[in-house]
Design a protein around this motif. Structure first.
Motif, PDB file in Angstrom:
ATOM      1  N   CYS A 100     -62.832  36.521  33.428  1.00  0.00           N
ATOM      2  CA  CYS A 100     -63.734  37.361  34.228  1.00  0.00           C
ATOM      3  C   CYS A 100     -65.152  36.925  33.865  1.00  0.00           C
ATOM      4  O   CYS A 100     -65.362  36.276  32.846  1.00  0.00           O
ATOM      5  CB  CYS A 100     -63.512  38.848  33.969  1.00  0.00           C
ATOM      6  SG  CYS A 100     -64.341  39.451  32.493  1.00  0.00           S
ATOM      7  N   CYS A 105     -66.177  39.052  27.096  1.00  0.00           N
ATOM      8  CA  CYS A 105     -64.985  39.868  27.381  1.00  0.00           C
ATOM      9  C   CYS A 105     -63.723  39.098  26.980  1.00  0.00           C
ATOM     10  O   CYS A 105     -63.593  37.910  27.278  1.00  0.00           O
ATOM     11  CB  CYS A 105     -64.940  40.206  28.872  1.00  0.00           C
ATOM     12  SG  CYS A 105     -63.511  41.180  29.330  1.00  0.00           S
ATOM     13  N   HIS A 107     -60.711  40.227  27.921  1.00  0.00           N
ATOM     14  CA  HIS A 107     -59.829  40.521  29.066  1.00  0.00           C
ATOM     15  C   HIS A 107     -58.622  41.385  28.706  1.00  0.00           C
ATOM     16  O   HIS A 107     -57.707  41.510  29.528  1.00  0.00           O
ATOM     17  CB  HIS A 107     -59.338  39.229  29.741  1.00  0.00           C
ATOM     18  CG  HIS A 107     -60.390  38.178  29.868  1.00  0.00           C
ATOM     19  ND1 HIS A 107     -61.616  38.445  30.428  1.00  0.00           N
ATOM     20  CD2 HIS A 107     -60.412  36.876  29.486  1.00  0.00           C
ATOM     21  CE1 HIS A 107     -62.360  37.347  30.381  1.00  0.00           C
ATOM     22  NE2 HIS A 107     -61.659  36.391  29.814  1.00  0.00           N
ATOM     23  N   CYS A 112     -62.062  45.513  31.772  1.00  0.00           N
ATOM     24  CA  CYS A 112     -62.164  44.162  32.346  1.00  0.00           C
ATOM     25  C   CYS A 112     -61.698  44.179  33.801  1.00  0.00           C
ATOM     26  O   CYS A 112     -60.614  44.682  34.101  1.00  0.00           O
ATOM     27  CB  CYS A 112     -61.301  43.189  31.541  1.00  0.00           C
ATOM     28  SG  CYS A 112     -61.202  41.555  32.304  1.00  0.00           S
TER      29      CYS A 112
HETATM   30 ZN   LIG Z   1     -62.672  40.242  31.168  1.00  0.00          ZN
END
Ligand SMILES: [Zn+2]
Length: 415
Positions: A100, A105, A107, A112
């Motif tokens: 993403c 992040c 995920h 997310c």
């Molecule tokens: Zn993410």
């Protein structure tokens, strides 16, 4: 696609005006996806042999053959059929790359945006190896790094975050994949279906066009691709009919509202999952039966008709059904007993009129005590329907005014 579009936007790409009901034109979608492909290649350059051949399945390039001069209907049919294979495609992949556009992040958290899409369930559920592609800021430039991990480890992290957020349906789905013996198919299928509907609703896909195709390949029995594509609700009903040996659809019917568009009358939006809901066991067996009509019926076996009252009812036996009135009950009995003895003695001594009057007064007094006790309590046996618009969020307070035993209610599934 949203994350790829963000990469494209950052690079200065301006998409053409999209046709109605779409976010991007058909020509722009592969162009936007290419920005993600470039990012992936740049991330792999330092970690892998640059002189290699790697076969990549990326939806915008592989769902339909856009290079052919097909019309929109043909391409839509190709995409729909290919979406029904997603679970197999990702199950067969050597590695699944998760990405993403958010910086840092990993995920696996519920925030997310990758994990909020309907099709990511099929993408991750059987992946052997997962590669997290995470963006980092370096010297004011955004770069991306690869973090390979096993599919099991990745799903365990998602399961952990689902537990922290009380998302027990999601938790059951991942628990089923990492420790299959712990969760029976009945619970796993229920969780998958409810989660898929919930994600579709959250993504504003209220027509649930791809609900059946997104779940095909995740349940024990799968549908032929040629049998899918007859609207999402009907596809789902067909999948559930195929899997009736593994799943009792009464669980789903019990948590679903009446459908808004009446495409499948018994299968509307499910109520929000709550802790304990996923463990409820149906008392009847139900299975959908596919039909040529738009509305596959739900067949119920071993059903039982329950009386449902429209109103609350005073408990006429309140004096006998409530432990706290035990003292009053025994006192009433003794007083009545003594008065009856006195009445009998009066009758026996010849004062029939006085004895008769005392009998009568004793019966009336006892009935008054029974009646007063009855006004303090509601009948707590059976089923009653209370209109939400009338009772609303003050249910406990309002019921408590009628019967103090109902001041604190226990929610179904929370005990
Ligand atoms: Zn993410």
């Amino acid at each position: 696609m949203r994350s790829a579009a963000e990469l494209a936007r950052e690079a200065g790409f301006v998409p053409a005006p999209a046709p109605q009901g779409r976010e991007y034109t058909r020509a722009d979608r592969p162009t936007i996806s290419e920005y993600f492909l470039r990012l992936y290649c740049s991330a792999t350059r330092s970690q892998r042999n640059p002189d290699r051949t790697e076969y990549i399945w990326l939806d915008e390039f592989c769902l339909a053959d856009d290079q052919q001069p097909h019309n929109d209907e043909t391409i839509a049919a190709q995409r729909s059929a290919e979406l029904g294979r997603l679970a197999d495609i990702f199950r067969g992949a050597l590695q699944v790359v998760v990405f993403c556009h958010e910086e840092g992040c990993d995920h696996t958290k519920l925030e997310c945006i990758w994990g909020q899409r309907l099709f990511t369930i099929a993408e991750i559920l059987h992946a052997e190896t997962v590669v997290r592609l995470t963006r980092r800021r370096q010297n004011n430039n955004m770069t991306a790094e690869l973090f390979p991990t096993t599919g099991r480890e990745f799903r365990l992290r998602m399961q952990h975050h689902a537990a922290l957020a009380n998302k027990w349906h999601l938790y059951a789905i991942f628990q089923h994949t990492v420790n299959a013996g712990a969760v029976p198919w009945q619970v796993a299928i229920h969780a998958l279906v409810v989660e898929a509907i919930r994600r579709d609703e959250a993504g504003n896909f209220h027509d649930h066009k791809f609900l059946g195709t997104a779940l095909n390949g995740l349940l024990p029995r799968r549908a032929r691709l040629s049998d899918l594509g007859h609207s999402g609700w009907n596809d789902l009903a067909w999948l559930l009919e195929l899997n009736q040996g593994f799943y009792n659809a009464a669980s789903l019917a019990a948590v679903c509202s009446i459908s808004v568009d009446n495409s499948v009358a018994w299968l509307g939006k499910p109520i929000d999952p709550a802790a304990g809901n996923e463990r409820l066991e149906p008392v009847v067996t139900a299975f959908p039966v596919s039909s040529d009509a738009d509305d596959p019926p739900l067949t119920i076996v071993a059903g039982e008709t329950l009386g449902l009252r429209k109103h609350l009812k005073r408990d006429a036996s309140g004096l006998y059904n409530n432990e706290e009135l035990k003292g009053l009950k025994i006192l009433s009995w003794w007083v009545a007993f003594v008065l009856v003895l006195i009445s009998s003695a009066l009758v026996g001594s010849g004062s029939r009129r006085s004895g008769g009057i005392l009998y009568y007064v004793t019966a009336i007094l006892y009935c008054i005590v029974e009646l007063l006790a009855g006004t303090m309590y509601l009948e707590r046996e059976g089923w009653v329907f209370l209109e939400d618009s009338l009772w609303g969020d003050k249910l406990e307070a309002k019921l408590g005014e009628q019967d103090h035993n109902l001041r604190t209610l226990t929610l179904w599934g929370s005990f």
